[in-house]
Write a protein that holds these residues in place. Structure first.
Motif, PDB file in Angstrom:
ATOM      1  N   LEU A 162      -1.738 -19.307  -9.611  1.00 40.17           N
ATOM      2  CA  LEU A 162      -0.766 -18.278  -9.221  1.00 40.17           C
ATOM      3  C   LEU A 162      -1.446 -17.156  -8.440  1.00 40.17           C
ATOM      4  N   ARG A 163      -2.670 -16.787  -8.869  1.00 43.47           N
ATOM      5  CA  ARG A 163      -3.395 -15.733  -8.161  1.00 43.47           C
ATOM      6  C   ARG A 163      -3.886 -16.211  -6.810  1.00 43.47           C
ATOM      7  N   LYS A 164      -4.217 -17.503  -6.746  1.00 46.76           N
ATOM      8  CA  LYS A 164      -4.621 -18.067  -5.469  1.00 46.76           C
ATOM      9  C   LYS A 164      -3.451 -17.943  -4.480  1.00 46.76           C
ATOM     10  N   LEU A 165      -2.263 -18.208  -4.999  1.00 43.75           N
ATOM     11  CA  LEU A 165      -1.061 -18.126  -4.166  1.00 43.75           C
ATOM     12  C   LEU A 165      -0.819 -16.692  -3.703  1.00 43.75           C
ATOM     13  N   SER A 166      -0.899 -15.746  -4.670  1.00 43.70           N
ATOM     14  CA  SER A 166      -0.498 -14.378  -4.332  1.00 43.70           C
ATOM     15  C   SER A 166      -1.621 -13.594  -3.647  1.00 43.70           C
ATOM     16  N   GLU A 167      -2.876 -13.970  -3.874  1.00 42.32           N
ATOM     17  CA  GLU A 167      -3.963 -13.175  -3.295  1.00 42.32           C
ATOM     18  C   GLU A 167      -4.638 -13.823  -2.097  1.00 42.32           C
ATOM     19  N   TYR A 169      -3.078 -17.188  -0.309  1.00 36.42           N
ATOM     20  CA  TYR A 169      -2.086 -17.791   0.584  1.00 36.42           C
ATOM     21  C   TYR A 169      -1.126 -16.755   1.152  1.00 36.42           C
ATOM     22  N   LEU A 170      -0.515 -15.972   0.266  1.00 37.42           N
ATOM     23  CA  LEU A 170       0.513 -15.032   0.722  1.00 37.42           C
ATOM     24  C   LEU A 170      -0.006 -14.030   1.758  1.00 37.42           C
TER      25      LEU A 170
END
Ligand code: ATP
Ligand code: MG
Lengths: 250, 258
Positions: A162-167, A169-170
């Motif tokens: 989830l952190r990979k996604l938000s920090e 990717y996003l």
């Protein structure tokens, strides 16, 4: 810095003034308000339009249609782009569709939307079909451009998904999304108005433009155009201030 | 003292050639043992496969063949050859990034400020990476690799691009930190003095596919080592010979520089 910005604004103001003068001269030469109304005439018409009781309902109606369409498109485009990024078959399935809608003339899309939907909803669909490919392809490009070295870094340090996604990717995709938004928002408004001209919802900017034309009120057409430009400028301003806020790190 | 060792056995790695170029065999049946709780230095000419070795050991790159013994399940801090900072996170957040899931907030704040102080960047904690110099970015990545509690620490030329004074201060900080937890470290460098100052073992690689050209244990206790001086100077001669051997001419140029 401040000094330069104000100088910049001064130049813009000068350019606008030149344009107004040019407009005045052309309208003088043509000499027929029905072809090219004078700036002053347009101004009077504009004031009248703004005072009329249908002004705000028309502006709000068109804005709403435009924003609903935009929001809907943004949501689906992000959803599909992320899914297509993660699952290649969907990407291949969507790509001909995207190419087709991108290549199709907007007027064909407008006519089809009119055949399929009512006067209120058709402009929304038109906006969707015109801007979806733009936003979608931009986000796909963003997903493709996520730095693989940062992904490696996250894997190395065992960063949760989830952190990979938000920090990672996003923030990587964000500039692409915002760039797409700033083009798409204005374009969407223009095609929605275009669709309204043809679909004729009871109260809308497109409807007002069309009736001004029918009554040979060219100053009215000019004035509504000014309103549409102002609205587009407002949209553009909102996106660029959002951009400034989100990209302080640049 | 006897140490356990991580083993790399019969490692083979080939990079496929692109556009008609022939494939590049970087390793062929290459074996090396990495003693646990020691600092193992790897030196060798540019392009001989040092980074490739770290990438394989860290699990980022799959070897074509070979065995990695004792690496499974170990957590790894990898100080990459380039800083790899998140441009949209501040210096502070970049360091905090790797321990966010591990420690509570208060403890993290202490750890991050301690390590930022160590690399001399306390005053820059709120800067964006884009506003830092190359050496400063490098120091952020050093802090980030150190704060992560790992079994294995891989460092790929961590002190490059730093001035001598800063470098020695960081070497000392590293030595002090290392003394606390005796992590297993693989340290890639081009700088003989760095390797001699920190290493327990120095391997010099050369050739394609890479071979171990020279293996040099450094037995002088760390407390007695002086950077680039004293007893290290004698070892330096030996290391230099190792780095230059295989060439026809004795390395007059390298000697002149040193
Ligand atoms: N992903 C890759 N694809 C193809 N060839 C590669 C790849 N990575 C490395 N190589 C090749 O493998 C060889 C070893 O590269 P490596 O990065 O391990 O060298 P190095 O010893 O770390 O050099 P330096 O000291 O300059 O960092 C080089 O010749 C390089 O061109
Ligand atoms: Mg390298």
């Amino acid at each position: 810095m401040k000094h330069f910005i104000s100088k910049d604004k001064l130049y813009t103001l000068g350019a606008v003034l030149c344009l107004l003068i040019l407009w005045e001269i052309i309208s003088k030469i043509v000499g027929a308000g029905i072809l090219v109304p004078r700036p002053a005439e347009t101004w009077q018409e504009l004031v009248q339009i703004i005072r009329s009781e249908n002004f705000w309902p028309a502006v709000i109606g068109t804005t709403t249609r435009s924003l609903i369409g935009f929001g809907l498109t943004l949501f689906t485009a992000v959803l599909f782009a992320v899914m297509a990024g993660l699952w290649k078959p969907l990407y291949y399935l969507l790509s001909p569709l995207v190419v087709i809608t991108k290549a199709a003339p907007p007027i064909s899309i407008i006519l089809l939307a009119l055949i399929w939907l009512g006067t209120e909803k058709a402009p929304v669909l038109v906006g969707f079909l015109v801007i979806f490919p733009i936003i979608y392809t931009n986000i796909i490009a963003g997903v493709d451009n996520v730095d693989p070295k940062l992904i490696e870094l996250a894997a190395m340090y065992r960063i949760r998904r989830l952190r990979k996604l938000s920090e990672i990717y996003l923030p990587s995709i964000m500039p692409y999304v915002l760039a797409a938004c700033s083009t798409a928002l204005g374009l969407n408004l223009r095609v929605v108005i275009m669709a309204e001209v043809l679909s004729q919802p009871p109260i809308s900017m497109g409807t007002s433009l069309q009736s001004a034309r029918i009554f040979l009120n060219t100053a009215g057409v000019f004035a509504w155009t000014v309103v549409a430009i102002a609205l587009a400028a407002l949209f553009d301003f909102s996106v660029s201030s959002l951009r400034k806020k989100l990209e302080v790190w640049r | 003292m006897l140490y356990e060792a991580l083993q790399v056995k019969n490692l083979t790695k080939e990079f496929k050639g692109v556009r008609g170029q022939s494939a590049l065999k970087v390793y062929e049946k290459f074996s090396l043992s990495i003693p646990e709780n020691q600092v193992t230095c790897i030196m060798g000419p540019s392009g001989c496969g040092k980074t490739t070795f770290l990438n394989i050991v860290s699990g980022l790159l799959r070897p074509d063949a070979g065995e990695l013994k004792g690496f499974a399940g170990k957590t790894v801090s990898y100080l990459f050859q380039e800083p790899r900072l998140l441009p949209w996170r501040t210096v502070w957040q970049n360091v905090d990034f790797v321990i966010k899931d591990i420690y509570p907030k208060k403890q993290r704040a202490e750890i991050v400020s301690k390590y930022l102080k160590m690399v001399g960047l306390s005053d820059f904690s709120q800067y964006w990476p884009g506003k830092l110099s190359g050496g400063m970015k490098q120091r952020v990545s050093i802090a980030r690799a150190f704060v992560f509690p790992s079994d294995l620490l891989l460092m790929d030329e961590p002190f490059k691009g730093l001035d001598l004074q800063l470098k020695i201060s960081l070497l000392d900080s590293f030595a002090a930190l290392w003394q606390q937890d005796l992590r297993t470290v693989i340290f890639v460098t081009h700088d003989m003095d760095e390797a001699l100052y920190l290493g327990d073992n120095i391997y010099v690689l050369s050739g394609l596919p890479a071979k171990i050209n020279k293996s040099l244990p450094v037995t002088i206790p760390r407390g007695e080592r002086r950077y680039g001086e004293g007893k290290l100077k004698e070892l330096r001669e030996e290391l230099l010979a190792g780095l230059c051997c295989g060439q026809e001419q004795p390395c007059a140029l390298a000697r002149a520089i040193s």
